[in-house]
Scaffold this motif. Structure first.
Motif, PDB file in Angstrom:
ATOM      1  N   LEU A 182      10.884   3.473  -6.895  1.00 20.04           N
ATOM      2  CA  LEU A 182      10.878   2.023  -7.116  1.00 20.04           C
ATOM      3  C   LEU A 182      12.219   1.407  -6.725  1.00 20.04           C
ATOM      4  O   LEU A 182      13.179   2.122  -6.463  1.00 20.04           O
ATOM      5  N   LEU A 223      -2.377   1.593  -8.604  1.00 20.07           N
ATOM      6  CA  LEU A 223      -1.045   1.488  -7.995  1.00 20.07           C
ATOM      7  C   LEU A 223      -1.011   2.145  -6.616  1.00 20.07           C
ATOM      8  O   LEU A 223      -0.248   1.724  -5.742  1.00 20.07           O
ATOM      9  N   LEU A 275      -2.072  -0.357  -4.248  1.00 19.47           N
ATOM     10  CA  LEU A 275      -1.079  -1.440  -4.178  1.00 19.47           C
ATOM     11  C   LEU A 275       0.080  -1.052  -3.256  1.00 19.47           C
ATOM     12  O   LEU A 275       0.580  -1.877  -2.483  1.00 19.47           O
ATOM     13  N   GLY A 314      -0.030  -0.125   2.293  1.00 20.98           N
ATOM     14  CA  GLY A 314      -0.060  -1.420   2.968  1.00 20.98           C
ATOM     15  C   GLY A 314       1.017  -2.369   2.490  1.00 20.98           C
ATOM     16  O   GLY A 314       1.073  -3.510   2.949  1.00 20.98           O
ATOM     17  N   SER A 315       1.902  -1.928   1.586  1.00 23.62           N
ATOM     18  CA  SER A 315       2.950  -2.831   1.093  1.00 23.62           C
ATOM     19  C   SER A 315       4.197  -2.758   1.973  1.00 23.62           C
ATOM     20  O   SER A 315       5.184  -3.447   1.706  1.00 23.62           O
ATOM     21  N   THR A 359       7.913  -2.723   0.892  1.00 21.79           N
ATOM     22  CA  THR A 359       8.485  -3.848   0.146  1.00 21.79           C
ATOM     23  C   THR A 359       8.357  -3.685  -1.367  1.00 21.79           C
ATOM     24  O   THR A 359       8.937  -4.463  -2.113  1.00 21.79           O
ATOM     25  N   LEU A 360       7.577  -2.697  -1.822  1.00 20.64           N
ATOM     26  CA  LEU A 360       7.386  -2.504  -3.270  1.00 20.64           C
ATOM     27  C   LEU A 360       7.937  -1.158  -3.753  1.00 20.64           C
ATOM     28  O   LEU A 360       8.127  -0.970  -4.952  1.00 20.64           O
ATOM     29  N   ILE A 392       4.019 -10.352  -7.540  1.00 15.51           N
ATOM     30  CA  ILE A 392       4.055  -8.886  -7.681  1.00 15.51           C
ATOM     31  C   ILE A 392       5.344  -8.341  -7.066  1.00 15.51           C
ATOM     32  O   ILE A 392       6.013  -7.481  -7.642  1.00 15.51           O
ATOM     33  N   LYS A 393       5.690  -8.868  -5.902  1.00 13.46           N
ATOM     34  CA  LYS A 393       6.954  -8.474  -5.265  1.00 13.46           C
ATOM     35  C   LYS A 393       8.130  -8.744  -6.207  1.00 13.46           C
ATOM     36  O   LYS A 393       9.004  -7.885  -6.404  1.00 13.46           O
ATOM     37  N   ALA A 424       8.089  -8.992  -9.435  1.00 16.05           N
ATOM     38  CA  ALA A 424       8.036  -8.134 -10.624  1.00 16.05           C
ATOM     39  C   ALA A 424       8.555  -6.735 -10.312  1.00 16.05           C
ATOM     40  O   ALA A 424       9.244  -6.123 -11.124  1.00 16.05           O
ATOM     41  N   LEU A 425       8.229  -6.217  -9.118  1.00 15.85           N
ATOM     42  CA  LEU A 425       8.595  -4.831  -8.796  1.00 15.85           C
ATOM     43  C   LEU A 425       9.946  -4.726  -8.092  1.00 15.85           C
ATOM     44  O   LEU A 425      10.559  -3.658  -8.103  1.00 15.85           O
TER      45      LEU A 425
END
Lengths: 463, 463
Positions: A173, A194, A197, A200-201, A204-205, A445-446, A448-449
């Motif tokens: 993270l 998760l 999630l 495909g991020s 960025t996460l 979401i971005k 938050a993480l």
């Protein structure tokens, strides 16, 4: 250190202490990490760190987090949408040395790998065990990069994309914490997904450091064939009929006459004509493969297909698929001194003919050359818009054509990206595609993480 | 209104203004909405609102958001894990009247439906068009509820779970905003996968108000068969071999001898014995179905199978699958005055025999009766632990057995829930299964999307 020392210098100094010369500011290495295979303007990272373990990735990211320095993950650098370009500089985290195949289970038909493993490396390793990993974007990409961009490719029509073939992930993270998502089970209803999630991020996460993949048994029988058409419509309509009839083809790839001309020259496909063409592959039992091929033959015969040319032996088959995989490079090689701007539209199957024939008109009007290939069974096709590097107007004209093809795709209920990802190249289309509120949810979401925004900044979102 | 008026009373009054008698505090209706089909202690919502449009759902949720009143979505009330129990009271949002099938596309093999549509309703509607929706949890559930719990069932071994069969969603967020996720394309690499984030989120991140589903062509040929075994191990090992050989069975369901005795009595399966049994179904071409059946027959013959009993005609086949679908009710009916506590362990296929045979030992040691059924091709099996309602110690003993079976599943690399979801019943296992940090990420997503915690509070997370 002086008062002018930048935060990134603190990070580099701290990395040196435990990574030695595996963190480098060497210009040639930074240049190698300044871009992917796209037309994005290269940007040099401040340093490149070659990580070898999850613990190192965690330490590197935690350091960057503390000093608010960007971190850009890098695998094989085959991105077509600017994913690996460190637009805000910082540390490029090269994961290519994390390329161990940690475990293969024949019983469970799965494996645990590090993110720098390439799909070629994995399939070479698996071959003796009667297993294969089907997701096949064509390039020599890493599987970590495939997870980041939600990759798919030629076999997705039968075996799904990377999304359907990842069972679980280990992820570092933004603050360096390490989590495990998913697991080894084929299905679960055990809380938020998760795994999907992170897939495909685009870095960025979180940074993917281990991947549990689903594998498949090498089919009892495989056969491949080529069929050419006088006109593109018959070629496209054949694919639509094959899909609607539910024939479980393993691959059904379209190449237009411009792309075929490029492939014939580049890959010495001397027995083929520069005509709209389908490359096909069938997997199954001996009887099943025969049955599938007969069903497809009947369809293409009714659509003006010029007959099946079989690629019966594995050598001919490999030559065929190598030519298909090199289509992008063949396109680039078809004109002197060009780069490529790649479109990646995907539409519902009923709109494929409109999307493809419309794109052909757009290309003709633009005066540019843009060979076309397509995973048409999924509704996905690419044009490689060739940009003459000596023509100062060419890149702008190419982007204008790209926007036109994407706009048509969106108007047909499609997406701006079937498989290459958003990166920088497609970010401008996301609001139109998803709507402002859905994009706001992605941003929340971005936030938050990755509240400090250090993970691959400038990708997916335009700011 | 007086100073003592509770926030929920403001909400109810405001709802009355535009919903009239579709919002009710009638005790009988609140009782119907106080529980699912589980053993959770019922809790009455303050009111039940029967929404008919997305706009209404949006208004209801926005009102609850403003007044910080809990909202619990409700479909058919078939949850087995306490999902629909309004543990913190508030408004139960009944979506069962939003049951329109808005659009079916034969060409694209997809449809757009409202969340209250049941799978029976949809398949009845589709039959004439040569299409079907394969995800089949057995109960008369709504498809909205299936999305919420990431449902699967008997066909998942061939067609995937709801996760693989949803293309896109319309979702009302915690503050009443409406977003669209996904779309109609078969694949996309266009930003964070909000569709998969909502699927399995159990109403805690948003309320699903429309669903775009992937459909499948009704196969050319279907056949079903039953095979019984003297011992459970041969029965389980047969499934493992079928999966490892890659036979594309459409259904392969295990029922142990206790469950078979219950089903024979409940569903009048007079030609079958109370023995460990597999129910099988094959989909494909005529030749393909024959080939699959032959491959499975060879395996079960080598494992002590007592021969195939074919269910050739559709009437016999329907009787068979109706019996399978009623297995839970048969189990409950097998003893007087009992309720059921259901386990839902899923493990990697190589560990299925250990998990199932171990669970049988745990059951024997407990002294309780617990019929067993399994979607064993996915590694998923259920025990319905029968709880004598007159025995004050029985429920605690049942939970103790449940914990033992789950603990064994987790120790074998499995999950506490293959398909029923977490709800209240499995929340205690999540930290052990995912680890504290992954659970913290889930909580941070919950906080980002529902900062006031009004959406189905008390589910998935223990506090």
């Amino acid at each position: 250190m002086t008062a002018e020392t930048r935060p990134v210098d603190h990070v580099i100094a701290a990395l040196r202490a435990f990574m030695g010369d595996r963190v480098t500011t060497n210009t040639a290495i930074r240049e190698q990490h300044s871009h992917g295979e796209d037309t994005t303007t290269p940007v040099l990272p401040d340093a490149v760190a070659f990580a070898e373990t999850t613990e190192e990735v965690s330490q590197i990211v935690a350091l960057c987090h503390r000093h608010e320095v960007p971190v850009v993950p890098f695998g094989a650098g085959t991105s077509l949408e600017g994913h690996v370009t460190p637009v805000r500089r910082g540390i490029t985290l090269d994961l290519s040395r994390m390329n161990a195949i940690l475990d293969v289970s024949q019983e469970d038909m799965d494996c645990l790998i590090e993110p720098g493993v390439t799909r070629h490396q994995l399939n070479d390793h698996l071959r003796d065990q009667g297993l294969f990993f089907p997701v096949d974007p064509g390039s020599h990409c890493t599987i970590g990069g495939m997870c980041a961009t939600r990759a798919s490719g030629t076999n997705a029509v039968r075996y799904g994309t990377i999304r359907e073939n990842v069972l679980g992930l280990e992820v570092v993270l933004a603050d360096g914490r390490v989590i495990n998502t998913g697991g080894r089970v084929r299905k679960a209803a055990n809380g938020y997904d998760l795994t999907r999630l992170i897939i495909g991020s685009e870095g960025t996460l979180g940074i993917v450091t281990k991947i549990r993949l689903r594998l498949h048994g090498i089919p009892e029988a495989t056969s491949a064939a080529v069929v050419q058409f006088e006109d593109l419509r018959g070629c496209v309509e054949s694919v639509i009929q094959v899909m609607q009839l539910g024939v479980p083809v393993a691959r059904i790839e379209l190449l237009d006459e411009v792309q075929m001309a490029a492939c014939i020259a580049h890959s010495k496909l001397d027995n083929l004509q520069p005509l709209p063409t389908l490359f096909l592959e069938f997997h199954g039992t001996e009887a099943g493969v025969k049955e599938q091929a007969e069903a497809v033959q009947e369809i293409v015969n009714g659509m003006g297909g010029l007959g099946f040319a079989w690629a019966a032996d594995s050598e001919t088959r490999n030559k065929l698929w190598t030519a298909r995989h090199n289509a992008y490079y063949a396109a680039i090689a078809s004109r002197p001194n060009v780069r490529g701007v790649t479109t990646d539209v995907c539409v519902p199957i009923s709109r494929v003919a409109d999307a493809i024939l419309g794109a052909k008109e757009d290309i003709a009007e633009s005066g540019l050359s843009a060979p076309m290939v397509g995973h048409v069974g999924d509704g996905n096709f690419h044009t490689v818009i060739l940009v003459d590097q000596d023509d100062p107007t060419a890149l702008d004209r190419a982007w204008a054509l790209d926007r036109k093809i994407v706009a048509r795709g969106l108007s047909l209920g499609g997406t701006c990206s079937g498989e290459h990802g958003v990166g920088m190249g497609k970010a401008e289309f996301l609001e139109q595609e998803h709507g402002m509120e859905a994009l706001a949810v992605m941003r929340s979401i971005k936030a938050a993480l990755d509240p400090k925004g250090i993970l691959n900044p400038g990708k997916i979102f335009r700011n």
